[in-house]
Design an enzyme around this catalytic site. Structure first.
Site: not given
Ligand code: 7TS
Length: 415
Positions: A128, A204, A207, A230, A372
């Protein structure tokens, strides 16, 4: 007939008030976008309301009862998160706004202090942007080199030349689960080799930790980043796990109130970990509500969540495969053991955004676009994909609704 596991998911769905809300077209909602953000159970909503109704005060400073109650609840939530991922102690959990901020914290503190010319950082090709851009900038600032573990056409990590890639590496930064393809990274083989090569490992976990049991000590990772929103928690709160000895030696990130011990006009000394990394007033309410989310997930049982999602993903893959003769293409690992509950796909030559809009008219929420992960999309040659992602509250009925909506798309496009 509804299978027992699915029946439990139906019961769980009742804990999530938003899922009972029909769409403006009067359709039942099939929320299949939990990889973007999860819905919230009533217990988490109640925790937020309870905090603001009964316990709101600034933390770590008041001596009065109310402030002590707020501080205790905030620190108790930290302990809940620590135990959820089996950290050795709550002090190894630093609150951040989200995964992105947690990764940036490592990049700006540990990274700037430890990397230089001749060093390397290794990511994979399916990161990501949040686990890529911070390392690009760090490499540019320090002169370090950025390398990538390749992924094959199914999105599986290619480890043949890993030992060569690991030469002079200071950090291996990988997503535990790909948000685009659902690939589960083979950390069991990568982490020991990275450590043997003298590198630290950042995972990371945006997910992974919402979807299956994570034990940071068993994985032996050095840093682990995740987002509360999440994992049934509110937005605006996430965390960084890091081993104590690392947090102790890392310089602070943001500076100001709360993160200090003594301040003079010229110099300051810093608080103990984890507070050294928590400058200014934290998102107290959200941290406490994330504690409630963790309690909720633990009460359901993360083993059950993982099993349920695996079953549902297998069911969805079967239902989607029935559209393959009409041009539907499913991306990602072919074997369900290699993937979590994320399915990216395209349907003939329907643009992913058009497809998502048609699905929306039937109450089905999926994401469309590059998710992303622009370099991965470019490498695979996909302009965009539609993506369905599952969570503990999804049922076979949601998947059936997706299949029904795909039939509608097929009719519109005469497939
Ligand atoms: N890393 C992964 C693997 C992610 O899926 C996401 C967000 C992030 C980092 C960033 O997370 P945040 O909470 O800091 O924004 N992924 C997604 C997605 O798949 N659709 O919207 C956000």
């Amino acid at each position: 007939m509804i299978a027992t596991a699915d029946l439990r998911a139906h019961q769980i769905a009742r804990d999530f008030p938003l899922l009972r809300q029909p769409t403006s077209r009067g359709k039942r909602l099939a929320y299949l976008d939990s990889a973007a953000t999860s819905q919230k159970p009533q217990a988490v909503i109640d925790a937020l309301v309870h905090y603001y109704t009964h316990d709101n005060a600034n933390i770590h400073r008041g001596v009065y009862e109310l402030a002590e109650r707020a501080t205790d609840a905030f620190e108790e939530a930290r302990a809940k998160v620590a135990s959820f991922i089996n950290a050795a102690e709550p002090a190894e959990i630093v609150w951040t706004r989200n995964t992105t901020e947690a990764i940036n914290l490592v990049s700006f503190t540990w990274g700037l202090a430890n990397l230089g010319r001749g060093d390397a950082i290794v990511c994979s090709q399916l990161e990501h942007h949040s686990n890529l851009v911070p390392w690009q900038l760090l490499a540019a600032k320090t002169g370090a080199e950025l390398r990538f573990i390749g992924v094959d056409g199914d999105g599986l990590h290619m480890l043949d030349d890993l030992d060569a890639k690991l030469r002079n590496v200071k950090l291996v930064a990988l997503s535990h689960v790909s948000n685009t393809l659902g690939t589960i990274a083979p950390l069991d083989s990568i982490v020991p080799r990275a450590h043997a090569a003298g590198a630290l490992v950042l995972v990371d976990g945006a997910q992974s930790v919402p979807h299956f049991p994570v034990d940071v000590r068993a994985l032996d990772v050095d840093f682990f980043a995740a987002s509360g929103h999440k994992m049934c928690g509110p937005t605006g709160i996430g965390f960084l796990y890091a081993k104590r000895r690392l947090l102790e030696t890392m310089p602070p990130f943001l500076t100001g109130g709360d993160m200090i011990r003594e301040v003079g006009y010229e110099t300051s000394s810093f608080n103990e970990i984890p507070w050294k990394f928590e400058a200014g007033t934290s998102n107290v309410a959200a941290a406490i509500a994330l504690g409630a989310a963790v309690d909720y997930l633990a009460s359901v049982g993360m083993d059950w969540v993982a099993d349920h999602e695996r079953r549902l993903t297998a069911y969805a893959l079967r239902r989607l495969a029935a559209f393959e003769p009409r041009g539907l293409v499913i991306y990602g690992p072919p074997r369900t053991v290699d993937r979590s509950g994320v399915i990216s796909f395209n349907f003939a030559d329907i643009h992913a955004h058009d497809l998502a809009s048609i699905l929306d008219t039937e109450g089905v929420c999926v994401r469309a676009g590059h998710h992303c992960t622009m370099p991965l999309m470019e490498k695979m040659g996909w302009p965009a994909t539609a993506r369905a992602s599952f969570y503990l509250y999804n049922t076979e009925e949601d998947v059936d609704q997706l299949a029904f909506a795909l039939e509608k798309a097929a009719t519109i496009f005469r497939l």
